[in-house]
Write a protein that holds these residues in place. Structure first.
Motif, PDB file in Angstrom:
ATOM      1  N   TRP A  74       0.801  -1.420  -0.050  1.00 54.89           N
ATOM      2  CA  TRP A  74       0.086  -0.137   0.020  1.00 54.89           C
ATOM      3  C   TRP A  74       0.929   1.283   0.013  1.00 54.89           C
ATOM      4  N   SER A  75       2.206   1.400   0.479  1.00 49.86           N
ATOM      5  CA  SER A  75       3.018   2.380   0.470  1.00 49.86           C
ATOM      6  C   SER A  75       3.537   2.600  -0.874  1.00 49.86           C
ATOM      7  N   CYS A  98       2.477   1.197  -3.601  1.00 44.28           N
ATOM      8  CA  CYS A  98       1.231   1.697  -4.440  1.00 44.28           C
ATOM      9  C   CYS A  98       0.962   3.127  -4.435  1.00 44.28           C
ATOM     10  N   GLY A  99       0.794   3.707  -3.090  1.00 48.72           N
ATOM     11  CA  GLY A  99       0.124   4.882  -3.055  1.00 48.72           C
ATOM     12  C   GLY A  99       1.142   5.861  -3.550  1.00 48.72           C
TER      13      GLY A  99
END
Length: 486
Positions: A47-48, A50-51
């Motif tokens: 998620w890191s 990806c963000g």
């Protein structure tokens, strides 16, 4: 006939997020990207990375939201994708195959078959034709394959590139991404500045300032009935078996070059017709209405000022712009009975409310164009069915004395192009619409060949009914059609 329920109104707005091209692109790209990487969801590092990758790619999302690349401009969308493939290393072709597969499934089967089957009763085999319509479609919806595919492929490619770099802890070439976005901005601006030149020219002055005659005086008509055959393409109307409408045209006044507005989407066109102005003023720029309600006066507001009443009979998404002036009808019914039910509802409104102005939207032709295409017999057959229903409705009005001092206006809000009956970008078949007036105040056997715009609808209605012009009306009154202006 049922009104549109609250659930249907909300569902229609949600569907527009997927139907309209602008919101569809980011929604689809985010959905595909997350689905492809579903195995990494439990990893906080995913998620890191990806963000941060999404943040670097965000300028491209913004540019592709702002710029449509309409009609032939969509051919230029492949060049930025090719440039990206030359700049960054290509990998993970399964991601792009998944995106193409899901896009074709969504447009051809979910939308073109499953959705239309449930909503209007189209055959379960509609995908056998719909795939051709999607590939040829040129309008501003998600079903425009030649515009959507290069857009979502580029966004997925760049986002995945930066995701992998941040995931691996490598030194990310963010500067290159920002330079690429800057180049795309310049590229897009130049294309739209110098090649996007087919929008209709706007009328610069307000009707109240430019018109030699003024509304708000003595009414010429007791009533006006407007029947809008949604999506009726002009040359296909000529080919259709529609003797009643053609008889009215020959006995009244025809505007042979009546031009719609840009973008030629239903809610936009209705908003322009009944306010007399353009999207930049009334605020409705697509069928996806982010801020509910027009920002200017409508003909319905003008009628209220003189104690008169107007009603707009149409499907749910017109509520987003016209609000309480709309008598909504459900759009969830078999297309073979849709217009019949609308006509029956129109009779009920006239019998119970007796409005001074009735606007009725017939939807069968438009829905056939979208689900089956405009260049097939299905489309002209639906025009023929609409013709018979209009004849029946006018006969019903005559029997009750409601046509004695009434002007009847028959028109389309926009045409439809090839593909999925597309409309929006003013492709061939969209720009000019059938438009004619009939009644005791209207000249007989008259044809106007000069170009006019649908924004003339509102001021003409105001003049015929003795109401003031809507506040921002820009269209000229269609005086050439009115008997007393010889």
């Amino acid at each position: 006939m049922k009104k549109a329920s609250s659930f249907e109104i909300v569902a229609a707005r949600c569907w527009n997020l997927l139907n309209e091209g602008k919101p569809f692109t980011p929604i689809f790209v985010v959905g595909v990207f997350l689905l492809y990487h579903i195995a990494q969801w439990s990893d906080p590092g995913f998620w890191s990375a990806c963000g941060v990758g999404f943040f670097v790619t965000l300028p491209l999302f913004v540019l592709y939201y702002c710029f449509d690349f309409p009609l032939f401009l969509r051919n230029y969308l492949w060049l930025p994708l090719i440039a990206a493939l030359l700049i960054w290393e290509s990998s993970e072709f399964l991601l792009y195959l998944l995106a193409i597969g899901l896009f074709l499934f969504f447009t051809i089967y979910f939308w073109g078959t499953f959705y239309y089957r449930l909503r209007i009763g189209t055959t379960w085999w509609n995908f056998t034709r719909f795939w051709k319509l999607v590939l040829k479609n040129s309008d501003s919806t998600s079903g425009n394959a030649q515009e959507q595919m290069p857009k979502f492929l580029l966004l997925l490619f760049v986002w995945n590139h930066y995701y992998r770099q941040f995931e691996n802890g490598a030194s990310a070439d963010v500067g290159t991404g920002l330079l690429f976005a800057g180049g795309l901005l310049v590229y897009s601006f130049i294309l739209h500045r110098y090649l996007f030149d087919w929008k209709p020219v706007e009328i610069p002055t307000y009707t109240r300032d430019s018109s030699k005659v003024q509304a708000g005086g003595e009414a010429l008509n007791k009533k006006v009935i407007v029947i809008v055959v949604d999506g009726m393409r002009k040359e296909r109307f000529e080919e259709a078996d529609a003797p009643f409408m053609k008889k009215l045209r020959s006995e009244g006044t025809e505007y042979a070059q009546m031009e719609t507005v840009y973008p030629a989407r239903t809610v936009v066109c209705f908003s322009s017709m009944f306010t007399g102005t353009y999207p930049r003023e009334h605020g409705i720029r697509s069928n996806m209405v982010w801020r509910l309600g027009i920002r200017v006066e409508s003909i319905f507001d003008s009628l209220r000022k003189v104690g008169k009443k107007g009603r707009l009979l149409g499907i749910a998404h017109l509520i987003d712009s016209m609000g309480d002036d709309v008598e909504s009808v459900t759009a969830v019914m078999h297309n073979d009975v849709a217009d019949r039910n609308i006509i029956e509802r129109a009779k009920k409104i006239m019998a119970e409310q007796n409005p001074d102005l009735l606007v009725a939207q017939l939807i069968g032709v438009d829905q056939t164009g979208h689900s089956r295409g405009v260049l097939y017999d299905d489309y002209t057959q639906k025009i023929a069915e609409a013709d018979k229903l209009i004849e029946e409705f006018v006969g019903w009005l005559e029997e009750r004395g409601m046509m004695e001092n009434t002007t009847l206006i028959l028109c389309a809000d926009h045409g439809q192009a090839d593909g999925i009956g597309g409309h929006g970008h003013l492709d061939e078949g969209e720009r000019y619409v059938p438009f004619f007036l009939h009644g005791p105040a209207i000249k007989q056997g008259h044809r106007i060949d000069e170009k006019h715009s649908l924004v003339s609808m509102a001021p003409t209605l105001a003049y015929l009914l003795g109401a003031p012009f809507p506040s921002h009306s820009r269209g000229p009154i269609l005086t050439e059609a009115i008997n007393q202006h010889d």
